[in-house]
Design a protein around this motif. Structure first.
Motif, PDB file in Angstrom:
ATOM      1  N   HIS A  50     -98.266  45.361 -23.751  1.00 58.67           N
ATOM      2  CA  HIS A  50     -98.745  45.146 -25.124  1.00 58.67           C
ATOM      3  C   HIS A  50    -100.270  45.111 -25.165  1.00 58.67           C
ATOM      4  CE1 HIS A  50     -98.553  43.561 -29.243  1.00 58.67           C
ATOM      5  NE2 HIS A  50     -99.502  42.703 -28.886  1.00 58.67           N
ATOM      6  N   ASN A  51    -100.873  44.343 -24.266  1.00 49.87           N
ATOM      7  CA  ASN A  51    -102.330  44.187 -24.284  1.00 49.87           C
ATOM      8  C   ASN A  51    -103.060  45.437 -23.817  1.00 49.87           C
ATOM      9  OD1 ASN A  51    -101.987  41.559 -25.161  1.00 49.87           O
ATOM     10  ND2 ASN A  51    -102.041  40.693 -23.105  1.00 49.87           N
ATOM     11  N   ARG A  52    -102.533  46.114 -22.784  1.00 48.49           N
ATOM     12  CA  ARG A  52    -103.228  47.294 -22.262  1.00 48.49           C
ATOM     13  C   ARG A  52    -103.212  48.427 -23.289  1.00 48.49           C
ATOM     14  NH1 ARG A  52    -103.231  43.578 -19.258  1.00 48.49           N
ATOM     15  NH2 ARG A  52    -104.694  43.072 -20.906  1.00 48.49           N
ATOM     16  N   MET A  53    -102.078  48.694 -23.882  1.00 44.92           N
ATOM     17  CA  MET A  53    -102.015  49.760 -24.885  1.00 44.92           C
ATOM     18  C   MET A  53    -102.861  49.420 -26.108  1.00 44.92           C
ATOM     19  SD  MET A  53     -98.241  51.450 -24.947  1.00 44.92           S
ATOM     20  CE  MET A  53     -97.757  52.558 -23.611  1.00 44.92           C
ATOM     21  N   SER A  54    -102.944  48.143 -26.428  1.00 44.93           N
ATOM     22  CA  SER A  54    -103.774  47.721 -27.561  1.00 44.93           C
ATOM     23  C   SER A  54    -105.240  48.027 -27.295  1.00 44.93           C
ATOM     24  CB  SER A  54    -103.590  46.221 -27.814  1.00 44.93           C
ATOM     25  OG  SER A  54    -102.260  45.930 -28.165  1.00 44.93           O
ATOM     26  N   VAL A  55    -105.697  47.793 -26.058  1.00 47.17           N
ATOM     27  CA  VAL A  55    -107.094  48.045 -25.710  1.00 47.17           C
ATOM     28  C   VAL A  55    -107.370  49.533 -25.636  1.00 47.17           C
ATOM     29  CG1 VAL A  55    -108.856  47.793 -23.926  1.00 47.17           C
ATOM     30  CG2 VAL A  55    -107.395  45.863 -24.520  1.00 47.17           C
ATOM     31  N   TRP A  56    -106.513  50.273 -24.942  1.00 51.44           N
ATOM     32  CA  TRP A  56    -106.748  51.703 -24.721  1.00 51.44           C
ATOM     33  C   TRP A  56    -106.801  52.485 -26.036  1.00 51.44           C
ATOM     34  CZ3 TRP A  56    -102.332  51.866 -20.561  1.00 51.44           C
ATOM     35  CH2 TRP A  56    -102.770  51.177 -19.425  1.00 51.44           C
ATOM     36  N   GLY A  57    -106.010  52.059 -26.991  1.00 51.78           N
ATOM     37  CA  GLY A  57    -105.965  52.814 -28.246  1.00 51.78           C
ATOM     38  C   GLY A  57    -106.641  52.123 -29.415  1.00 51.78           C
ATOM     39  N   LEU A  58    -107.481  51.119 -29.114  1.00 50.16           N
ATOM     40  CA  LEU A  58    -108.070  50.287 -30.172  1.00 50.16           C
ATOM     41  C   LEU A  58    -108.751  51.090 -31.285  1.00 50.16           C
ATOM     42  CD1 LEU A  58    -108.764  47.478 -31.279  1.00 50.16           C
ATOM     43  CD2 LEU A  58    -110.762  47.462 -29.765  1.00 50.16           C
ATOM     44  N   PRO A  59    -109.682  52.011 -31.003  1.00 53.52           N
ATOM     45  CA  PRO A  59    -110.335  52.750 -32.101  1.00 53.52           C
ATOM     46  C   PRO A  59    -109.340  53.566 -32.920  1.00 53.52           C
ATOM     47  CG  PRO A  59    -111.534  53.028 -30.036  1.00 53.52           C
ATOM     48  CD  PRO A  59    -110.228  52.395 -29.693  1.00 53.52           C
ATOM     49  N   PHE A  60    -108.384  54.200 -32.220  1.00 56.83           N
ATOM     50  CA  PHE A  60    -107.378  55.002 -32.917  1.00 56.83           C
ATOM     51  C   PHE A  60    -106.524  54.131 -33.829  1.00 56.83           C
ATOM     52  CE2 PHE A  60    -103.018  56.518 -33.223  1.00 56.83           C
ATOM     53  CZ  PHE A  60    -103.189  57.811 -33.665  1.00 56.83           C
ATOM     54  N   HIS A  61    -106.042  53.014 -33.304  1.00 58.48           N
ATOM     55  CA  HIS A  61    -105.148  52.155 -34.083  1.00 58.48           C
ATOM     56  C   HIS A  61    -105.856  51.613 -35.321  1.00 58.48           C
ATOM     57  CE1 HIS A  61    -103.172  51.422 -29.929  1.00 58.48           C
ATOM     58  NE2 HIS A  61    -102.706  52.518 -30.499  1.00 58.48           N
ATOM     59  N   LEU A  62    -107.122  51.241 -35.172  1.00 58.36           N
ATOM     60  CA  LEU A  62    -107.875  50.728 -36.320  1.00 58.36           C
ATOM     61  C   LEU A  62    -108.075  51.827 -37.360  1.00 58.36           C
ATOM     62  CD1 LEU A  62    -109.163  48.136 -37.321  1.00 58.36           C
ATOM     63  CD2 LEU A  62    -111.308  48.830 -36.231  1.00 58.36           C
ATOM     64  N   MET A  63    -108.334  53.044 -36.891  1.00 57.52           N
ATOM     65  CA  MET A  63    -108.496  54.166 -37.811  1.00 57.52           C
ATOM     66  C   MET A  63    -107.200  54.445 -38.569  1.00 57.52           C
ATOM     67  SD  MET A  63    -107.538  57.603 -38.013  1.00 57.52           S
ATOM     68  CE  MET A  63    -107.280  58.133 -36.340  1.00 57.52           C
ATOM     69  N   ILE A  64    -106.071  54.423 -37.875  1.00 58.06           N
ATOM     70  CA  ILE A  64    -104.772  54.645 -38.516  1.00 58.06           C
ATOM     71  C   ILE A  64    -104.506  53.559 -39.554  1.00 58.06           C
ATOM     72  CG2 ILE A  64    -102.283  54.521 -38.094  1.00 58.06           C
ATOM     73  CD1 ILE A  64    -103.451  57.200 -37.403  1.00 58.06           C
ATOM     74  N   ALA A  65    -104.812  52.321 -39.202  1.00 60.27           N
ATOM     75  CA  ALA A  65    -104.572  51.208 -40.128  1.00 60.27           C
ATOM     76  C   ALA A  65    -105.403  51.353 -41.396  1.00 60.27           C
ATOM     77  CB  ALA A  65    -104.891  49.882 -39.432  1.00 60.27           C
ATOM     78  N   LEU A  66    -106.684  51.651 -41.238  1.00 58.64           N
ATOM     79  CA  LEU A  66    -107.580  51.720 -42.397  1.00 58.64           C
ATOM     80  C   LEU A  66    -107.278  52.924 -43.281  1.00 58.64           C
ATOM     81  CD1 LEU A  66    -110.938  50.673 -40.683  1.00 58.64           C
ATOM     82  CD2 LEU A  66    -109.468  49.286 -42.160  1.00 58.64           C
ATOM     83  N   THR A  67    -106.995  54.074 -42.673  1.00 59.64           N
ATOM     84  CA  THR A  67    -106.651  55.241 -43.494  1.00 59.64           C
ATOM     85  C   THR A  67    -105.289  55.055 -44.157  1.00 59.64           C
ATOM     86  OG1 THR A  67    -105.795  56.352 -41.508  1.00 59.64           O
ATOM     87  CG2 THR A  67    -108.044  56.890 -42.187  1.00 59.64           C
ATOM     88  N   GLY A  68    -104.376  54.349 -43.473  1.00 69.16           N
ATOM     89  CA  GLY A  68    -103.068  54.085 -44.075  1.00 69.16           C
ATOM     90  C   GLY A  68    -103.163  53.204 -45.301  1.00 69.16           C
ATOM     91  N   VAL A  69    -104.140  52.305 -45.313  1.00 69.50           N
ATOM     92  CA  VAL A  69    -104.329  51.432 -46.473  1.00 69.50           C
ATOM     93  C   VAL A  69    -104.629  52.261 -47.720  1.00 69.50           C
ATOM     94  CG1 VAL A  69    -105.866  49.703 -47.495  1.00 69.50           C
ATOM     95  CG2 VAL A  69    -105.101  49.457 -45.133  1.00 69.50           C
ATOM     96  N   TYR A  70    -105.358  53.332 -47.561  1.00 73.33           N
ATOM     97  CA  TYR A  70    -105.845  54.102 -48.708  1.00 73.33           C
ATOM     98  C   TYR A  70    -104.720  54.684 -49.555  1.00 73.33           C
ATOM     99  CZ  TYR A  70    -107.631  58.005 -51.407  1.00 73.33           C
ATOM    100  OH  TYR A  70    -107.886  58.885 -52.422  1.00 73.33           O
ATOM    101  N   PHE A  71    -103.678  55.249 -48.903  1.00 71.80           N
ATOM    102  CA  PHE A  71    -102.692  56.042 -49.631  1.00 71.80           C
ATOM    103  C   PHE A  71    -102.034  55.299 -50.780  1.00 71.80           C
ATOM    104  CE2 PHE A  71    -102.740  58.280 -45.497  1.00 71.80           C
ATOM    105  CZ  PHE A  71    -103.087  59.536 -45.962  1.00 71.80           C
ATOM    106  N   GLY A  72    -101.548  54.101 -50.529  1.00 72.11           N
ATOM    107  CA  GLY A  72    -100.826  53.390 -51.574  1.00 72.11           C
ATOM    108  C   GLY A  72    -101.702  52.536 -52.459  1.00 72.11           C
ATOM    109  N   LEU A  73    -102.886  52.140 -51.944  1.00 71.19           N
ATOM    110  CA  LEU A  73    -103.741  51.239 -52.715  1.00 71.19           C
ATOM    111  C   LEU A  73    -104.810  51.983 -53.514  1.00 71.19           C
ATOM    112  CD1 LEU A  73    -104.292  48.334 -50.159  1.00 71.19           C
ATOM    113  CD2 LEU A  73    -102.552  48.541 -51.934  1.00 71.19           C
ATOM    114  N   ALA A  74    -104.815  53.321 -53.443  1.00 68.66           N
ATOM    115  CA  ALA A  74    -105.849  54.087 -54.129  1.00 68.66           C
ATOM    116  C   ALA A  74    -105.855  53.826 -55.628  1.00 68.66           C
ATOM    117  CB  ALA A  74    -105.665  55.571 -53.856  1.00 68.66           C
TER     118      ALA A  74
END
Length: 478
Positions: free
Chosen positions: A183-207
């Motif tokens: 859990h922790n290793r994958m969280s670190v390795w993909g941190l920038p990607f995961h944050l980008m996915i989260a923030l762009t995902g927010v846009y679609f429904g809350l626009a």
């Protein structure tokens, strides 16, 4: 590297991280898993209808012919807009749609057959709206994006050695340590990607929700002024012919912007006196989905909206879709996004597994979670198989199979046995699905796209068998 975070802040963050994750565990898993698959939606569309030949050799006149035949089939008029999806490298086939009806277009301009992709729709609809009414579902999914952002931030604060232990992965018999490290290793390795996915995902429904706030605070409540700045000001045309000259518009854009790729044509206010042509063309050197060029129904150029050379914020808004799904760059980029999406799925699963392991007891929660995790892909494949063989609607099958697995998991009290049975079933289904697809669509399935997807299913089956073997090796079957 260790973060300078006080013990109290660390404990508070760890507690909030755990409870937030638990509150949205199942929904987050569904969105992450279906999202990883949705990255390959264009490939899955082609896999579902392999007998539709991939072909980039469409001419403006063949698109015009298909459009006119579609209009004739609809009796010369239609409500709403007509959309023509033009062939591209990512999806080398054309189709036309209106009033919820879509038809494939052959390179000669024939309407070959309806475009139906229920398996892909099942996956994409779960990711975008959780199979709920669209507005409600997209709002929930976008909220999950915001929650995912909170989980990422609280996770960093909660684990003080998260970066120092970035390459530490213990795979011994202590399942709690293994799950925690994974859990922790994958969280670190993909941190920038995961944050980008989260923030762009927010846009679609809350626009739409954010639009109201911005209009009230920055435009004195004038939404039309905000829309004009973002989406371009509306145009007014009159006395337009019912049959638009799409071919002329496509030829015009090829002459005006030879370095762009036309991707769609929309007949706004189709067949009405104020009908006009909206032609989307992708600038290959930019991340925006497309610039939109507007023509009257005679095919005469009016203007462009200006996404390609507009303000940075405007370009960012129209880049969200391609960034979120990895639909840019070479094919390797899409594969990378798919793998990172699966990594995010594993993170969501191992987080709950870790919490369950720390309880040091097994009850209905363990059984239900096991059913959700392994029952979801099983339900997807069952729905796909029944659609391939009997054309049974996918969504009812998906939910019926998933509910049946959840009930069975609760009835079967032996958690390890349930786990191994579900792994066996999933591995077998992952082999049966490509075989069934080949038999149903032979010889059309012998094309590169379908072969690649069917081989991927076999690879996934081997991964599941390998995972099952590792469980048995640790004595889970004793």
């Amino acid at each position: 590297m260790s973060l300078s975070i006080s013990p109290n802040a660390n404990k508070s963050a760890l507690k909030s991280h755990a409870w937030i994750g638990l509150a949205v565990s199942v929904l987050m898993y569904w969105v992450c898993f279906s999202g990883a698959l949705s990255v390959f939606s264009q490939e899955l569309l082609r896999w579902e209808q392999p007998h539709i030949a991939d072909d980039l050799n469409y001419t403006p006149s063949s698109i015009q012919t298909a459009y006119e035949r579609f209009l004739e089939m609809k009796g010369g008029s239609t409500d709403g807009n007509i959309v023509v999806r033009l062939p591209t490298q990512d999806l080398p086939r054309a189709r036309i749609s209106a009033e919820g009806e879509a038809w494939n277009i052959s390179p000669t301009g024939e309407l070959s057959e309806p475009s139906t992709t229920p398996i892909t729709d099942l996956i994409v609809d779960l990711h975008t709206a959780l199979h709920l009414p669209e507005d409600l579902g997209m709002m929930i999914v976008s909220t999950l994006g915001a929650i995912l952002s909170a989980l990422i931030i609280s996770g960093i604060i909660a684990h003080r050695r998260i970066f120092k232990d970035a390459f530490r992965l213990r795979t011994g018999n202590n399942e709690q340590l293994t799950q925690g490290d994974l859990h922790n290793r994958m969280s670190v390795w993909g941190l920038p990607f995961h944050l980008m996915i989260a923030l762009t995902g927010v846009y679609f429904g809350l626009a739409s929700f954010l639009t109201s706030i911005y209009a009230d605070t920055l435009y004195d409540g004038n939404k039309m002024g905000l829309f004009a700045d973002i989406y371009g000001s509306s145009i007014v045309v009159e006395n337009q012919p019912k049959v638009a000259d799409i071919a002329r518009a496509i030829n015009e854009i090829r002459a005006m912007e030879p370095n762009t790729q036309p991707v769609f044509v929309t007949l706004e206010n189709a067949t009405k006196d104020n009908q006009y042509i909206l032609l989307g063309s992708q600038h290959l050197d930019k991340l925006i989905y497309s610039e939109q060029y507007r023509f009257d129904s005679y095919g005469q150029y009016i203007d462009k909206v200006g996404y390609s050379d507009g303000e940075v914020g405007q370009q960012a808004i129209f880049s969200v879709y391609r960034i979120h799904f990895g639909h840019f760059g070479p094919e390797a980029m899409k594969i990378f996004f798919g793998l990172m999406g699966f990594a995010l799925t594993i993170i969501s699963v191992t987080g709950i597994n870790l919490w369950l392991a720390k309880r040091q007891k097994q009850d209905a929660l363990n059984q239900l979670w096991m059913g959700f995790v392994w029952g979801t892909p099983i339900a997807f494949i069952c729905a796909a198989l029944l659609e391939l063989m009997l054309h049974i609607p996918t969504k009812p099958v998906f939910w019926l199979v998933l509910v049946a697995i959840l009930v069975g998991s609760l009835i079967q009290k032996m958690l390890v046995k349930t786990h191994l049975v579900l792994l066996n079933v999933l591995a077998m289904l992952l082999v049966i699905l490509p075989i069934t697809h080949l038999l149903v669509h032979y010889p059309d399935a012998l094309v590169p796209n379908s072969i690649a997807i069917n081989i991927t299913f076999i690879v996934f089956a081997l991964c599941v068998w390998r995972y099952r073997y590792s469980r048995v090796k640790k004595g889970w079957d004793s």
